[in-house]
Scaffold this motif. Sequence first.
Motif, mmCIF file in Angstrom:
data_model
loop_
_atom_site.group_PDB
_atom_site.id
_atom_site.type_symbol
_atom_site.label_atom_id
_atom_site.label_comp_id
_atom_site.label_asym_id
_atom_site.label_seq_id
_atom_site.Cartn_x
_atom_site.Cartn_y
_atom_site.Cartn_z
ATOM 1 N N ILE A 1 0.852 -1.185 0.000
ATOM 2 C CA ILE A 1 0.000 0.000 0.000
ATOM 3 C C ILE A 1 0.889 1.237 0.000
ATOM 4 C CG2 ILE A 1 -1.765 1.263 1.271
ATOM 5 C CD1 ILE A 1 -2.570 -1.463 2.504
ATOM 6 N N GLU A 2 0.686 2.119 -0.979
ATOM 7 C CA GLU A 2 1.438 3.366 -1.035
ATOM 8 C C GLU A 2 0.735 4.403 -0.170
ATOM 9 O OE1 GLU A 2 3.168 4.895 -4.682
ATOM 10 O OE2 GLU A 2 2.470 3.063 -5.663
ATOM 11 N N VAL A 3 1.510 5.109 0.654
ATOM 12 C CA VAL A 3 0.971 6.110 1.562
ATOM 13 C C VAL A 3 1.769 7.403 1.444
ATOM 14 C CG1 VAL A 3 0.051 4.413 3.194
ATOM 15 C CG2 VAL A 3 2.388 5.225 3.463
ATOM 16 N N GLU A 4 1.191 8.499 1.943
ATOM 17 C CA GLU A 4 1.847 9.799 1.864
ATOM 18 C C GLU A 4 2.388 10.264 3.205
ATOM 19 O OE1 GLU A 4 -0.637 12.633 -0.089
ATOM 20 O OE2 GLU A 4 -0.799 11.418 -1.894
ATOM 21 N N ASP A 5 2.320 9.432 4.224
ATOM 22 C CA ASP A 5 2.793 9.789 5.558
ATOM 23 C C ASP A 5 3.630 8.647 6.119
ATOM 24 O OD1 ASP A 5 3.157 10.888 8.088
ATOM 25 O OD2 ASP A 5 1.065 11.466 8.306
ATOM 26 N N THR A 6 4.594 8.971 6.941
ATOM 27 C CA THR A 6 5.465 7.941 7.511
ATOM 28 C C THR A 6 4.816 7.243 8.702
ATOM 29 O OG1 THR A 6 6.576 9.606 8.878
ATOM 30 C CG2 THR A 6 7.589 9.048 6.747
ATOM 31 N N ARG A 7 3.678 7.754 9.161
ATOM 32 C CA ARG A 7 2.927 7.122 10.253
ATOM 33 C C ARG A 7 1.647 6.527 9.666
ATOM 34 N NH1 ARG A 7 3.636 12.471 12.508
ATOM 35 N NH2 ARG A 7 5.750 12.488 13.299
ATOM 36 N N VAL A 8 1.434 5.245 9.885
ATOM 37 C CA VAL A 8 0.248 4.579 9.355
ATOM 38 C C VAL A 8 -0.411 3.740 10.447
ATOM 39 C CG1 VAL A 8 1.112 4.485 6.995
ATOM 40 C CG2 VAL A 8 1.585 2.597 8.522
ATOM 41 N N ALA A 9 -1.693 3.465 10.252
ATOM 42 C CA ALA A 9 -2.440 2.586 11.140
ATOM 43 C C ALA A 9 -2.913 1.402 10.310
ATOM 44 C CB ALA A 9 -3.630 3.308 11.751
ATOM 45 N N CYS A 10 -2.793 0.196 10.850
ATOM 46 C CA CYS A 10 -3.214 -1.010 10.131
ATOM 47 C C CYS A 10 -4.144 -1.822 11.018
ATOM 48 C CB CYS A 10 -1.994 -1.842 9.756
ATOM 49 S SG CYS A 10 -2.416 -3.307 8.774
ATOM 50 N N ASP A 11 -5.263 -2.245 10.438
ATOM 51 C CA ASP A 11 -6.185 -3.128 11.155
ATOM 52 C C ASP A 11 -6.458 -4.398 10.364
ATOM 53 O OD1 ASP A 11 -7.852 -2.283 9.121
ATOM 54 O OD2 ASP A 11 -9.323 -1.350 10.431
ATOM 55 N N GLY A 12 -5.624 -4.658 9.375
ATOM 56 C CA GLY A 12 -5.775 -5.872 8.580
ATOM 57 C C GLY A 12 -6.974 -5.869 7.671
ATOM 58 N N GLY A 13 -7.563 -4.728 7.443
ATOM 59 C CA GLY A 13 -8.730 -4.650 6.584
ATOM 60 C C GLY A 13 -10.030 -4.602 7.366
ATOM 61 N N GLY A 14 -9.942 -4.689 8.677
ATOM 62 C CA GLY A 14 -11.131 -4.589 9.511
ATOM 63 C C GLY A 14 -12.031 -5.801 9.398
ATOM 64 N N GLY A 15 -13.157 -5.710 10.031
ATOM 65 C CA GLY A 15 -14.110 -6.804 10.005
ATOM 66 C C GLY A 15 -13.602 -8.030 10.735
ATOM 67 N N PRO A 16 -14.265 -9.170 10.546
ATOM 68 C CA PRO A 16 -13.907 -10.380 11.285
ATOM 69 C C PRO A 16 -12.557 -10.973 10.871
ATOM 70 C CG PRO A 16 -15.601 -10.851 9.660
ATOM 71 C CD PRO A 16 -15.426 -9.363 9.692
ATOM 72 N N LEU A 17 -12.036 -10.594 9.715
ATOM 73 C CA LEU A 17 -10.758 -11.137 9.273
ATOM 74 C C LEU A 17 -9.591 -10.203 9.577
ATOM 75 C CD1 LEU A 17 -11.811 -12.621 5.830
ATOM 76 C CD2 LEU A 17 -11.626 -13.779 8.032
ATOM 77 N N GLY A 18 -9.872 -9.082 10.233
ATOM 78 C CA GLY A 18 -8.835 -8.116 10.547
ATOM 79 C C GLY A 18 -8.069 -8.493 11.808
ATOM 80 N N HIS A 19 -7.358 -7.523 12.354
ATOM 81 C CA HIS A 19 -6.606 -7.714 13.592
ATOM 82 C C HIS A 19 -6.695 -6.424 14.397
ATOM 83 C CE1 HIS A 19 -3.332 -5.243 11.964
ATOM 84 N NE2 HIS A 19 -3.292 -6.017 10.889
ATOM 85 N N PRO A 20 -6.228 -6.415 15.628
ATOM 86 C CA PRO A 20 -6.264 -5.165 16.404
ATOM 87 C C PRO A 20 -5.524 -4.053 15.659
ATOM 88 C CG PRO A 20 -5.559 -7.001 17.783
ATOM 89 C CD PRO A 20 -5.604 -7.512 16.379
ATOM 90 N N LYS A 21 -6.031 -2.831 15.760
ATOM 91 C CA LYS A 21 -5.377 -1.706 15.087
ATOM 92 C C LYS A 21 -4.021 -1.446 15.721
ATOM 93 C CE LYS A 21 -7.586 1.912 13.539
ATOM 94 N NZ LYS A 21 -8.338 3.197 13.488
ATOM 95 N N VAL A 22 -3.017 -1.356 14.879
ATOM 96 C CA VAL A 22 -1.662 -1.034 15.325
ATOM 97 C C VAL A 22 -1.187 0.191 14.554
ATOM 98 C CG1 VAL A 22 -1.004 -3.361 16.035
ATOM 99 C CG2 VAL A 22 -0.648 -2.686 13.678
ATOM 100 N N TYR A 23 -0.366 0.982 15.208
ATOM 101 C CA TYR A 23 0.207 2.172 14.586
ATOM 102 C C TYR A 23 1.665 1.885 14.293
ATOM 103 C CZ TYR A 23 -4.125 4.260 16.045
ATOM 104 O OH TYR A 23 -5.460 4.535 16.206
#
Length: 58
Positions: free
Chosen positions: A9-31
């Motif tokens: 995933i290309e982003v414009e900031d050096t800080r990102v948050a990931c939740d694995g896509g959310g929903g039941p197949l995601g994971h806890p949000k991490v920064y």
Amino acid sequence: MTTEAPEIIEVEDTRVACDGGGGPLGHPKVYLEMGDEGFVECGYCDRKYVLKQGAEAH
């Protein structure tokens, strides 16, 4: 059997948050914070976040 490459995933900031896509197949949000490398990988889902060309590192 072939293994799919992790999602990139290309982003414009050096800080990102990931939740694995959310929903039941995601994971806890991490920064995640990119270092000088210009990318960071999520330890849960292996998504790779890459700083877009031309974006400034903070």
